[in-house]
Design an enzyme around this catalytic site. Structure first.
Site, PDB file in Angstrom:
ATOM      1  N   CYS A   2       0.846  -1.182   0.000  1.00  0.00           N
ATOM      2  CA  CYS A   2       0.000   0.000   0.000  1.00  0.00           C
ATOM      3  C   CYS A   2       0.889   1.242   0.000  1.00  0.00           C
ATOM      4  O   CYS A   2       1.923   1.288   0.653  1.00  0.00           O
ATOM      5  CB  CYS A   2      -0.944   0.095   1.183  1.00  0.00           C
ATOM      6  SG  CYS A   2      -2.058  -1.288   1.317  1.00  0.00           S
ATOM      7  N   ARG A  27       4.035  -0.200  -4.769  1.00  0.00           N
ATOM      8  CA  ARG A  27       3.769  -0.745  -3.438  1.00  0.00           C
ATOM      9  C   ARG A  27       2.476  -1.545  -3.366  1.00  0.00           C
ATOM     10  O   ARG A  27       2.218  -2.262  -2.397  1.00  0.00           O
ATOM     11  CB  ARG A  27       3.698   0.385  -2.406  1.00  0.00           C
ATOM     12  CG  ARG A  27       4.943   1.233  -2.337  1.00  0.00           C
ATOM     13  CD  ARG A  27       4.772   2.315  -1.304  1.00  0.00           C
ATOM     14  NE  ARG A  27       4.602   1.746   0.008  1.00  0.00           N
ATOM     15  CZ  ARG A  27       5.580   1.394   0.819  1.00  0.00           C
ATOM     16  NH1 ARG A  27       6.828   1.565   0.451  1.00  0.00           N
ATOM     17  NH2 ARG A  27       5.329   0.889   2.000  1.00  0.00           N
ATOM     18  N   TRP A  74      -2.714  -2.800  -1.680  1.00  0.00           N
ATOM     19  CA  TRP A  74      -2.350  -4.198  -1.896  1.00  0.00           C
ATOM     20  C   TRP A  74      -3.160  -4.946  -0.857  1.00  0.00           C
ATOM     21  O   TRP A  74      -2.868  -4.888   0.334  1.00  0.00           O
ATOM     22  CB  TRP A  74      -0.856  -4.386  -1.684  1.00  0.00           C
ATOM     23  CG  TRP A  74      -0.356  -5.758  -2.040  1.00  0.00           C
ATOM     24  CD1 TRP A  74       0.058  -6.188  -3.263  1.00  0.00           C
ATOM     25  CD2 TRP A  74      -0.214  -6.874  -1.147  1.00  0.00           C
ATOM     26  NE1 TRP A  74       0.445  -7.503  -3.175  1.00  0.00           N
ATOM     27  CE2 TRP A  74       0.288  -7.953  -1.910  1.00  0.00           C
ATOM     28  CE3 TRP A  74      -0.470  -7.079   0.198  1.00  0.00           C
ATOM     29  CZ2 TRP A  74       0.551  -9.197  -1.357  1.00  0.00           C
ATOM     30  CZ3 TRP A  74      -0.215  -8.322   0.756  1.00  0.00           C
ATOM     31  CH2 TRP A  74       0.290  -9.368  -0.026  1.00  0.00           C
ATOM     32  N   ASN A 100      -1.637   2.233   5.783  1.00  0.00           N
ATOM     33  CA  ASN A 100      -0.758   1.197   5.249  1.00  0.00           C
ATOM     34  C   ASN A 100      -0.249   0.394   6.438  1.00  0.00           C
ATOM     35  O   ASN A 100       0.238   0.978   7.400  1.00  0.00           O
ATOM     36  CB  ASN A 100       0.413   1.852   4.496  1.00  0.00           C
ATOM     37  CG  ASN A 100       1.536   0.885   4.205  1.00  0.00           C
ATOM     38  OD1 ASN A 100       1.298  -0.303   4.008  1.00  0.00           O
ATOM     39  ND2 ASN A 100       2.761   1.365   4.179  1.00  0.00           N
ATOM     40  N   GLY A 101      -0.418  -0.926   6.372  1.00  0.00           N
ATOM     41  CA  GLY A 101       0.031  -1.762   7.482  1.00  0.00           C
ATOM     42  C   GLY A 101      -1.046  -2.772   7.831  1.00  0.00           C
ATOM     43  O   GLY A 101      -1.979  -2.981   7.059  1.00  0.00           O
ATOM     44  N   GLU A 494      17.778 -17.118  -8.531  1.00  0.00           N
ATOM     45  CA  GLU A 494      17.329 -15.752  -8.817  1.00  0.00           C
ATOM     46  C   GLU A 494      16.808 -15.636 -10.257  1.00  0.00           C
ATOM     47  O   GLU A 494      15.808 -14.961 -10.507  1.00  0.00           O
ATOM     48  CB  GLU A 494      18.496 -14.780  -8.560  1.00  0.00           C
ATOM     49  CG  GLU A 494      18.248 -13.334  -8.917  1.00  0.00           C
ATOM     50  CD  GLU A 494      17.088 -12.665  -8.182  1.00  0.00           C
ATOM     51  OE1 GLU A 494      16.534 -13.250  -7.234  1.00  0.00           O
ATOM     52  OE2 GLU A 494      16.709 -11.565  -8.596  1.00  0.00           O
ATOM     53  N   LYS A 498      13.040 -14.444 -11.154  1.00  0.00           N
ATOM     54  CA  LYS A 498      12.738 -13.328 -12.049  1.00  0.00           C
ATOM     55  C   LYS A 498      11.697 -13.749 -13.068  1.00  0.00           C
ATOM     56  O   LYS A 498      10.744 -13.033 -13.341  1.00  0.00           O
ATOM     57  CB  LYS A 498      13.987 -12.858 -12.818  1.00  0.00           C
ATOM     58  CG  LYS A 498      14.992 -11.981 -12.163  1.00  0.00           C
ATOM     59  CD  LYS A 498      14.518 -10.661 -11.665  1.00  0.00           C
ATOM     60  CE  LYS A 498      13.840 -10.829 -10.375  1.00  0.00           C
ATOM     61  NZ  LYS A 498      14.301 -10.470  -9.150  1.00  0.00           N
ATOM     62  N   GLU A 501       8.191 -14.348 -11.440  1.00  0.00           N
ATOM     63  CA  GLU A 501       7.588 -13.101 -10.949  1.00  0.00           C
ATOM     64  C   GLU A 501       6.896 -12.327 -12.065  1.00  0.00           C
ATOM     65  O   GLU A 501       5.796 -11.818 -11.876  1.00  0.00           O
ATOM     66  CB  GLU A 501       8.670 -12.171 -10.368  1.00  0.00           C
ATOM     67  CG  GLU A 501       9.094 -12.471  -8.955  1.00  0.00           C
ATOM     68  CD  GLU A 501      10.191 -11.523  -8.490  1.00  0.00           C
ATOM     69  OE1 GLU A 501      10.073 -11.017  -7.373  1.00  0.00           O
ATOM     70  OE2 GLU A 501      11.178 -11.288  -9.223  1.00  0.00           O
ATOM     71  N   HIS A 517      17.990 -35.895  -8.692  1.00  0.00           N
ATOM     72  CA  HIS A 517      17.203 -36.353  -7.544  1.00  0.00           C
ATOM     73  C   HIS A 517      15.750 -35.903  -7.637  1.00  0.00           C
ATOM     74  O   HIS A 517      15.083 -35.745  -6.632  1.00  0.00           O
ATOM     75  CB  HIS A 517      17.837 -35.851  -6.238  1.00  0.00           C
ATOM     76  CG  HIS A 517      19.226 -36.345  -6.041  1.00  0.00           C
ATOM     77  ND1 HIS A 517      19.518 -37.675  -5.805  1.00  0.00           N
ATOM     78  CD2 HIS A 517      20.419 -35.708  -6.095  1.00  0.00           C
ATOM     79  CE1 HIS A 517      20.823 -37.824  -5.700  1.00  0.00           C
ATOM     80  NE2 HIS A 517      21.394 -36.641  -5.882  1.00  0.00           N
ATOM     81  N   LYS A 616       6.313  -4.402  -4.045  1.00  0.00           N
ATOM     82  CA  LYS A 616       7.755  -4.253  -3.881  1.00  0.00           C
ATOM     83  C   LYS A 616       8.172  -4.259  -2.412  1.00  0.00           C
ATOM     84  O   LYS A 616       9.228  -4.764  -2.058  1.00  0.00           O
ATOM     85  CB  LYS A 616       8.200  -2.947  -4.530  1.00  0.00           C
ATOM     86  CG  LYS A 616       9.678  -2.779  -4.504  1.00  0.00           C
ATOM     87  CD  LYS A 616      10.220  -2.285  -5.792  1.00  0.00           C
ATOM     88  CE  LYS A 616      11.712  -2.430  -5.866  1.00  0.00           C
ATOM     89  NZ  LYS A 616      12.112  -3.765  -6.306  1.00  0.00           N
TER      90      LYS A 616
HETATM   91  C1  G6P Z   1       9.195  -8.520  -2.302  1.00  0.00           C
HETATM   92  C2  G6P Z   1       9.747  -7.965  -3.594  1.00  0.00           C
HETATM   93  C3  G6P Z   1      11.063  -8.652  -3.927  1.00  0.00           C
HETATM   94  C4  G6P Z   1      12.039  -8.522  -2.768  1.00  0.00           C
HETATM   95  C5  G6P Z   1      11.430  -9.022  -1.463  1.00  0.00           C
HETATM   96  C6  G6P Z   1      12.295  -8.642  -0.269  1.00  0.00           C
HETATM   97  O1  G6P Z   1       8.804  -9.836  -2.476  1.00  0.00           O
HETATM   98  O2  G6P Z   1       8.813  -8.138  -4.641  1.00  0.00           O
HETATM   99  O3  G6P Z   1      11.622  -8.072  -5.082  1.00  0.00           O
HETATM  100  O4  G6P Z   1      13.189  -9.245  -3.053  1.00  0.00           O
HETATM  101  O5  G6P Z   1      10.158  -8.414  -1.244  1.00  0.00           O
HETATM  102  O6  G6P Z   1      12.316  -7.250  -0.157  1.00  0.00           O
HETATM  103  P1  G6P Z   1      13.466  -6.403   0.484  1.00  0.00           P
HETATM  104  O7  G6P Z   1      13.013  -4.975   0.326  1.00  0.00           O
HETATM  105  O8  G6P Z   1      13.527  -6.808   1.927  1.00  0.00           O
HETATM  106  O9  G6P Z   1      14.721  -6.682  -0.233  1.00  0.00           O
END
Ligand code: G6P
Length: 621
Positions: A2, A27, A74, A100-101, A494, A498, A501, A517, A616
């Protein structure tokens, strides 16, 4: 999660709020709303969907007013529909709130309020908080204390004493077009101070266009922001605080797309520069000595440490895994990497000889913050690796290092990841010198290799068109497997993250040898497999793994070192990275994987910068 924005001053609030929401959309982006005070009445517009849907919904209706609040959501409590969108108003419509929270005790508060006659329209915890403030305002105040302490300011503070959970809130009041109130605990909030105007937002991006003077509200503080007066800040238990005004260093360009179609692409292409920024001033060019101001005072504890535990989530957790390989290999300190969300509940064994490093781009991730609290209580030394200056994790740790990657707006992390790995490389090298585990000559070679990374990434970015062609071949696949070994194993994780996501293709990362395995059962001639097979990192072993894939008909995309001939003969597609030491390889091998995901997602028509269901900054558990 949010995003919230508010404005009070003499300009038209609506355009400032909408622009602010668009900047905060990373956000949360499932519904949005705005509340304005116009002719002393609160006017509210809300809509499911994105900020653009809200704008369409508002159409040519009245948007005048020079005070307002706005929210992009969100969803946590209740689906993303119009009713659950913010702002939420009090029963009589006199007050309106954005939040927000998460209010953890909202269910019990709701019951108490319902018994007192309150009716709720939405499923949200935020509406409960609005009604609680209203209830205190109407029933629990014994007059006002002084001129600075009007009834609503006081009601908010009293109500917040009953809240368990996290909040950043802003409240406006009908008939008061000069002033609003902002409070925070656990969720970020920045106040921008202008001339006879105030801006409030979840981060500085909606503010920097107008002022570089900011106040970061602390946990448990409530601010009264009247455009004709100085800021008044009190704690929720009524202690007056002196506001500390800081100067923002961020620039407007850093949060705009700068000619790129998407923030993600811009951020991928920024990496040669962002890595230079991460290293800037930290390596003495004459002596190669690494200077890290934020950990300098703790070096004796680092020298004596039994163990390093790295806590993180998501992409930051993958960076942490690379950190484990780097620090164990170079500095010979035992490293454990933990998901912050698991660590916080597993009753961890910690001593004051441990060092706990929290890695977080945002510096606000709820699980990482909570895990950090546990580490602090145990007496361990806590350090942070964060990108956002002034964020909660930077304030809760004893020391640490900023990644200085600049604002990252694409939800899928790219440049923050390489900046984190760069800092971890600096940590590993610095620790190796403290502990005398790497010979000087080798150390100097590694520094040379590290400083050469930006130039090598430039070369990799030039392969963008080729990578786009490969993406075209595989864009319709339903599954992907990513394989790597050693330093490149976390890169495989990673790369897979990506892809899933932003393209919604199911993708798994695996240590290449583990393939037999289980995942090998998935391989058929429909299955693309991305293998990171750079020179020197268990090369012969991974060539065998590649043969195993090929024998089962899998389609191979290999990341190889330039000049490679062996893998090239077997793989269907090869992407070459410049020669480098294995310790440095992750900073290069991840680049083509970021680009591959970007192009595949784009070709599938996905929203690259704002993938569905994600946010994010994850400030909820
Ligand atoms: C969310 C974001 C990711 C990020 C993760 C951890 O899932 O979409 O891109 O890696 O949070 O966030 P941080 O701000 O703690 O790195």
């Amino acid at each position: 999660m949010c995003g919230i924005v508010a404005y009070v001053g003499n300009r038209r609030a609506f355009p400032i709020l909408i622009k602010g929401l668009q900047r905060l959309e990373y956000r949360g982006y499932d519904s949005a709303g705005v509340g304005l005070i116009n002719n002393n009445k609160i006017i509210t517009y809300k809509q499911a969907g994105k900020v653009s849907d809200l704008l369409e919904h508002v159409g040519d209706r009245d948007i005048s007013g020079s005070i307002g609040i706005a929210h992009t959501r969100w969803a946590t409590h209740g689906p993303p529909n119009q009713i659950n969108s913010h702002p939420h108003s009090s029963s009589d419509g006199r007050f309106s709130l954005i939040h927000n929270g998460i209010i953890e005790n909202y269910a019990s508060l709701k019951k108490v309020l319902e018994n007192k006659g309150h009716h709720f329209k939405s499923d949200t915890d935020s509406e409960v908080l609005m009604h609680l403030i209203e209830d205190v305002y109407n029933n629990s105040l014994n007059g006002v204390e002084d001129k600075e302490d009007n009834r609503l300011f006081k009601a908010i503070r009293i109500a917040l004493n009953e809240i368990i959970g996290a909040y950043a809130i802003i409240v406006i009041e009908e008939g008061n077009k000069d002033e609003f109130y902002a409070a925070r605990k656990g969720s970020p909030l920045v106040i921008g101070v202008g001339n006879n105007e105030y801006f409030v937002a979840s981060d500085a991006s909606p503010i920097i266009e107008y002022t570089n003077k900011v106040i970061y509200l602390k946990d448990g503080e409530v601010a009264s922001l009247n455009k004709n007066k100085d800021v008044v800040i009190k704690t929720i238990d009524n202690k007056k605080q002196s506001p500390y005004i800081e100067e923002l260093e961020q620039s407007l360009e850093s949060i705009e797309k700068g000619g790129f179609d998407h923030f993600m692409l811009k951020e991928i292409f920024e990496q040669p520069k962002s890595i230079v920024d991460t290293m800037r001033g930290r390596i003495n060019p004459k002596t190669n000595e690494i200077i890290l101001g934020g950990i300098k005072d703790h070096e004796s504890r680092i020298l004596a440490a039994d163990r390093i535990i790295i806590i993180a989530c998501g992409t930051s957790w993958h960076a942490a895994l690379i950190g484990e390989y780097l620090i164990e290999d170079l500095a010979r300190i035992n490293v454990e990497v933990e998901y912050a969300s698991e660590f916080r509940y597993k009753n961890p064994i910690l001593t004051n000889n441990d060092i706990v490093i929290a890695i977080s781009q945002s510096g606000e991730t709820a699980d990482t913050l909570a895990a950090l609290e546990i580490a602090k209580e145990s007496g361990a030394l806590t350090l942070g690796i964060c990108n956002v200056a002034g964020s909660s994790i930077t304030r809760e740790t004893s020391g640490g290092t900023y990644t200085h990657a600049g604002p990252e707006i694409g939800v899928a992390s790219t440049k923050a990841f390489t900046a984190q790995v760069t800092v971890l490389t600096l940590f590993a090298l610095r620790f190796s010198q403290l502990r005398k585990t790497v010979e000087r000559e080798n150390y100097n070679f590694l520094i040379k290799e590290l400083t050469a990374v930006p130039g090598k990434i430039e070369k990799l970015l030039a392969l963008n068109d080729n990578i786009e062609k490969i993406a075209k071949v595989f864009k319709d696949a339903s599954n992907f497997l990513y394989l790597g070994r050693g330093f490149n194993f976390p890169v495989a994780l990673e790369g897979a993250l990506k892809l899933k996501e932003i393209s919604y293709i199911h993708a798994e990362g695996y240590p290449a040898a583990e393939m037999k395995h289980g995942p090998i059962a998935l391989i058929d001639d429909e299955m693309p497999i991305v293998v990171i097979a750079t020179r020197k990192e268990n090369y012969e072993k991974i060539v065998s793994n590649i043969q195993e894939v090929k024998a089962r008909g899998g389609k191979l995309i290999a990341i190889v070192t330039e000049g490679d001939t062996e893998v090239k003969e077997i793989a269907d597609y090869c992407i070459e990275i410049p020669k480098c030491f294995r310790e440095i390889a992750p900073l290069l091998t991840i680049i083509p994987l970021q680009l591959l995901s970007y192009h595949i997602a784009l070709m599938r028509g996905c929203n690259v910068d704002q993938p569905r269901n994600l946010a994010k900054s994850v400030t909820v558990e």
